[in-house]
Design a protein around this motif. Structure first.
Motif, PDB file in Angstrom:
ATOM      1  N   ARG A   1       0.822  -1.211   0.000  1.00 49.52           N
ATOM      2  CA  ARG A   1       0.000   0.000   0.000  1.00 49.52           C
ATOM      3  C   ARG A   1       0.857   1.262   0.000  1.00 49.52           C
ATOM      4  NH1 ARG A   1      -5.220   0.752   2.336  1.00 49.52           N
ATOM      5  NH2 ARG A   1      -5.549  -1.295   1.451  1.00 49.52           N
ATOM      6  N   LEU A   2       1.868   1.286   0.857  1.00 46.78           N
ATOM      7  CA  LEU A   2       2.712   2.476   0.939  1.00 46.78           C
ATOM      8  C   LEU A   2       3.471   2.696  -0.370  1.00 46.78           C
ATOM      9  CD1 LEU A   2       3.164   4.646   3.030  1.00 46.78           C
ATOM     10  CD2 LEU A   2       5.147   3.378   3.847  1.00 46.78           C
ATOM     11  N   ALA A   3       3.895   1.610  -0.996  1.00 47.36           N
ATOM     12  CA  ALA A   3       4.572   1.726  -2.293  1.00 47.36           C
ATOM     13  C   ALA A   3       3.636   2.306  -3.353  1.00 47.36           C
ATOM     14  CB  ALA A   3       5.103   0.366  -2.730  1.00 47.36           C
ATOM     15  N   LEU A   4       2.368   1.902  -3.313  1.00 49.12           N
ATOM     16  CA  LEU A   4       1.394   2.455  -4.258  1.00 49.12           C
ATOM     17  C   LEU A   4       1.146   3.934  -4.000  1.00 49.12           C
ATOM     18  CD1 LEU A   4      -1.184  -0.459  -4.456  1.00 49.12           C
ATOM     19  CD2 LEU A   4       0.385   0.297  -6.251  1.00 49.12           C
ATOM     20  N   TYR A   5       1.049   4.310  -2.727  1.00 45.04           N
ATOM     21  CA  TYR A   5       0.889   5.726  -2.396  1.00 45.04           C
ATOM     22  C   TYR A   5       2.071   6.536  -2.919  1.00 45.04           C
ATOM     23  CZ  TYR A   5      -2.818   4.611   1.025  1.00 45.04           C
ATOM     24  OH  TYR A   5      -3.952   4.197   1.649  1.00 45.04           O
ATOM     25  N   ALA A   6       3.280   6.000  -2.714  1.00 43.29           N
ATOM     26  CA  ALA A   6       4.481   6.713  -3.168  1.00 43.29           C
ATOM     27  C   ALA A   6       4.492   6.859  -4.682  1.00 43.29           C
ATOM     28  CB  ALA A   6       5.734   5.982  -2.686  1.00 43.29           C
ATOM     29  N   ALA A   7       4.090   5.814  -5.386  1.00 44.56           N
ATOM     30  CA  ALA A   7       4.035   5.885  -6.852  1.00 44.56           C
ATOM     31  C   ALA A   7       3.010   6.924  -7.300  1.00 44.56           C
ATOM     32  CB  ALA A   7       3.703   4.512  -7.425  1.00 44.56           C
ATOM     33  N   GLY A   8       1.835   6.913  -6.688  1.00 50.49           N
ATOM     34  CA  GLY A   8       0.813   7.900  -7.030  1.00 50.49           C
ATOM     35  C   GLY A   8       1.235   9.315  -6.724  1.00 50.49           C
ATOM     36  N   ASN A   9       2.024   9.453  -5.669  1.00 49.35           N
ATOM     37  CA  ASN A   9       2.495  10.777  -5.253  1.00 49.35           C
ATOM     38  C   ASN A   9       3.421  11.419  -6.285  1.00 49.35           C
ATOM     39  OD1 ASN A   9       2.546  12.779  -3.020  1.00 49.35           O
ATOM     40  ND2 ASN A   9       4.725  12.295  -3.016  1.00 49.35           N
ATOM     41  N   THR A  10       4.023  10.610  -7.145  1.00 46.48           N
ATOM     42  CA  THR A  10       4.883  11.177  -8.192  1.00 46.48           C
ATOM     43  C   THR A  10       4.066  11.903  -9.250  1.00 46.48           C
ATOM     44  OG1 THR A  10       4.881   9.173  -9.564  1.00 46.48           O
ATOM     45  CG2 THR A  10       6.616   9.359  -7.876  1.00 46.48           C
ATOM     46  N   GLN A  11       2.793  11.576  -9.365  1.00 43.21           N
ATOM     47  CA  GLN A  11       1.918  12.209 -10.357  1.00 43.21           C
ATOM     48  C   GLN A  11       1.061  13.319  -9.770  1.00 43.21           C
ATOM     49  OE1 GLN A  11       2.216  11.339 -13.630  1.00 43.21           O
ATOM     50  NE2 GLN A  11       3.902  10.135 -12.789  1.00 43.21           N
ATOM     51  N   ARG A  12       0.692  13.132  -8.522  1.00 41.37           N
ATOM     52  CA  ARG A  12      -0.155  14.119  -7.841  1.00 41.37           C
ATOM     53  C   ARG A  12       0.184  14.076  -6.354  1.00 41.37           C
ATOM     54  NH1 ARG A  12      -6.209  12.917  -6.656  1.00 41.37           N
ATOM     55  NH2 ARG A  12      -6.495  14.457  -5.040  1.00 41.37           N
ATOM     56  N   GLU A  13       0.456  15.205  -5.784  1.00 42.09           N
ATOM     57  CA  GLU A  13       0.878  15.236  -4.386  1.00 42.09           C
ATOM     58  C   GLU A  13      -0.250  14.778  -3.464  1.00 42.09           C
ATOM     59  OE1 GLU A  13       2.634  18.235  -0.978  1.00 42.09           O
ATOM     60  OE2 GLU A  13       2.285  18.986  -2.988  1.00 42.09           O
ATOM     61  N   PHE A  14       0.077  13.808  -2.626  1.00 39.16           N
ATOM     62  CA  PHE A  14      -0.833  13.342  -1.585  1.00 39.16           C
ATOM     63  C   PHE A  14      -0.417  14.015  -0.287  1.00 39.16           C
ATOM     64  CE2 PHE A  14      -1.161   9.067  -3.985  1.00 39.16           C
ATOM     65  CZ  PHE A  14      -2.146   9.567  -4.809  1.00 39.16           C
TER      66      PHE A  14
END
Length: 84
Positions: A48-61
């Motif tokens: 889950r954390l890896a997915l959040y980090a990947a998504g964060n590269t496209q849009r800041e969480f």
């Protein structure tokens, strides 16, 4: 590998006798609960954390820094308990 074969359990980090549900008369040992918590936390960190980090590269969480800090703080606590 160990997590998928473990019995499914809802954990909300409050190991208290009133929060235990015993299935088929099987007692839950503290070590079993602790092992399940460690496995679930490791699974969270690696997936889950890896997915959040990947998504964060496209849009800041905005929530991500606090989630990362909390997850690794919990992992640090687990590493120091009972010799890691």
């Amino acid at each position: 590998m160990q997590l998928p074969v473990a019995p499914g359990t809802l954990v909300h980090n409050d190991f208290n006798p009133r929060n235990l549900a015993v299935r088929e008369g099987r007692n839950i040992a503290n070590s079993d609960w602790r092992r399940g918590h460690r496995l679930a936390l490791r699974e969270f960190l690696m997936t889950r954390l890896a997915l959040y980090a990947a998504g964060n590269t496209q849009r800041e969480f905005a929530f991500l820094p606090q989630v990362v800090a909390t997850a690794f703080r919990l992992w640090g606590i687990e590493e120091t308990r009972d010799g890691g």
